[in-house]
Design an enzyme around this catalytic site. Sequence first.
Site, mmCIF file in Angstrom:
data_model
loop_
_atom_site.group_PDB
_atom_site.id
_atom_site.type_symbol
_atom_site.label_atom_id
_atom_site.label_comp_id
_atom_site.label_asym_id
_atom_site.label_seq_id
_atom_site.Cartn_x
_atom_site.Cartn_y
_atom_site.Cartn_z
ATOM 1 N N HIS A 176 25.113 -38.180 -85.838
ATOM 2 C CA HIS A 176 25.256 -39.234 -84.825
ATOM 3 C C HIS A 176 24.020 -39.305 -83.934
ATOM 4 C CE1 HIS A 176 27.716 -41.541 -81.763
ATOM 5 N NE2 HIS A 176 26.732 -41.094 -81.003
ATOM 6 N N GLU A 177 23.666 -38.180 -83.324
ATOM 7 C CA GLU A 177 22.523 -38.194 -82.409
ATOM 8 C C GLU A 177 21.219 -38.492 -83.150
ATOM 9 O OE1 GLU A 177 23.110 -38.445 -79.406
ATOM 10 O OE2 GLU A 177 25.192 -37.749 -79.426
ATOM 11 N N HIS A 206 20.707 -42.166 -83.236
ATOM 12 C CA HIS A 206 20.092 -42.664 -82.001
ATOM 13 C C HIS A 206 18.580 -42.446 -82.039
ATOM 14 C CE1 HIS A 206 23.473 -43.903 -79.599
ATOM 15 N NE2 HIS A 206 24.055 -42.723 -79.597
ATOM 16 N N HIS A 253 16.797 -44.972 -84.072
ATOM 17 C CA HIS A 253 16.735 -46.246 -83.346
ATOM 18 C C HIS A 253 15.511 -46.271 -82.431
ATOM 19 C CE1 HIS A 253 19.210 -49.409 -80.887
ATOM 20 N NE2 HIS A 253 18.333 -49.990 -81.693
#
Length: 684
Positions: free
Chosen positions: A474-475, A478, A481
């Site tokens: 998940h991280e 980020h 991105h």
Amino acid sequence: MRTPLLLAAVSLCAQAQTANPFFAEWKTPHGVPPFADIRDEHFLPAFKEGMARHRAEIEAIATSPDAPTFANTVEALERSGQLLERVSLVFGALSGAETNPKLQAVNRELAPLRAAHYDAINLDPRLWRRVKAVWENRTGLDKEQLRLLEDRRRGFLRAGADLDEAGKVRMRALNAELSRLGVQFGDRMLKATKDFKLVVTRPEDLAGLPQGVRDAAARGGTWVFTLDGPSIWPFLQYADNRDLRRQLLTGYLERCRAGETDTRELASRMASLRVQKAKLLGYPTWADYILEENMARTPAGAYGLLKPVWEASLAKAREERAELQAAMAKELPAAKLESWDWRYYQEKVRRAKYDLDEAALKPYFSLDSVRGGAFGLATRLYGITFTEVKDVPVYHPEVRVFEVKEKDGRHLGLLYTDYHPRPGKRGGAWCGSLRPGRDRHAVPAITTNVANLSRPAGDAPALLTPDEVRTLFHEFGHALHGLFYAGQYRGLGGAPRDFVELPSQIMENWAMEPEVLRTYARHWKTGEVIPAALGDRIKKSRTFGEGFATTEYMAAALLDMDWHTLADDAPRDADAFEKASMEKWGLLPEIPLRYRTAFFNHIWGGGNGYSAGYYAYIWSAVLDSDAFLAFKEKGNLYDPATAQAFRTKVLEKGQTADPAQLYRDFRGRDPRVEALLRKRGLKS
């Protein structure tokens, strides 16, 4: 003429700046912060100097004799404040991951200064006149310039630029107090979280706990369990001692509710102040103010998504409760299932139904292998590579740094990883930035992934639970991105709160796919690839427990919305408000709130955070479930064309276009909630 005394003062100031690394060029690899040279005492002078330089830059823009243009006003505002940004990013990173009483004191002193500094900019009528003039004569600008102009104009309006003088005075006071209270909330929560310890002195009280959990808790003849995720959740999942489970969960739920760490009045006061601020700006509630910037647009839009998901998850949770109560009755016929029993019996039922013991999975999930799996996935999807670099300064010995390169070898950016809990690290996991990318990669991003994952124990490396595996992926999403952002302006590098979780949550979809598991899940001792049968059992059990997991999350999202749809600023008793909210929604008593008001740091701890925005995870879950289907529909989880489209149409764009349009550009249509409900087993 300067006196000798004044000259001496100037000389001392110059010496102080020379000694302060924030005032010098960083001649480090890739221009990263020189952490070894940065001291706690450097921050406050650097912040004050950064603000002074920023004020001078703003004054030059505001007093320019030239007619306002995009270049001399909007672009100049965008380029201003770079020293202040540099200091803020390093301070923010250390405050979250490596804080101490000195940094906390700096933060308390700094909070009102920063609030006043940005109020002075946002409420400056000279700047506002120039921005309005550019807006009224906005011909000849490209799409990205128009987007930045629109964003800057809206930012001034939302900050109160059109208020009369009395309104501006009130706005400054509100911002100062909200800033101060947010810092206090965060400090109290950190202390309450780190202060609690469950000390076990008898080996028999460890019954049921896997050896790795015991080893991680061992403290010279005793075993210490804390409220950090790698400690509390395995204990609640495996410990046979029911009373100790109760004590530990009670410690989690009752923190921040007594003495010097009580945060309830702070939360109530912030809720009232936010109502006042919203009304001052012409909005009926704080949620109306916040959601105007998000995909949901209105409280009705957010509730409209939350209600059907809540009803579906609650129905599933009731089924799960009955199943767990039946399992409990086999051991304790007269006992009623309680909140501290849920995870324990859920694990027993999982083993019985799927022959799946999460503790047996951990040997296949060593931290290095999982991180390698995330990196390998990004390489397969996007062609980028990751190489660890050893000569880059770090803020803690556990931090590792990776250079990220494009397929053709071009430098894309750096990724700092920091995965284990420490006394000075706040809870949870997050992605941060030490330098945002801008100028179409001419200034490459430096991103951070910070978490509180299981530490190494005994002779084993750090072995992760499936939830921790998903957290790492998940991280990392980020981070991608931030690394991929290809826009010109730093101010357009983010995303609305309910869109920003799409790039992170979509990565979780790959993490437990058998096809992907085989690329990274290897036994830490033998190197054996995870058996296909075990991967299949993971896939079959994917929706197990989703009623609980989704309901637990949704309850917190609804509590946040209820706090921030208040239309009056009357003081609230936090406990009574929370109780009424959950009774209204019908939360099962056996499922405790993931975040009670008193420790809901996402919405109270500094700035706006996720206030009126914690729902964003489920909104983004709709997006990520539907987006991942694009790969599944191609019959190839690594489909190159789909991956390229997701990168160029979503990940590289930041806020250079409306997020709803970005999604439509990628998917060819709007997202559908059914993908989420089916993925979680909440709808057949």
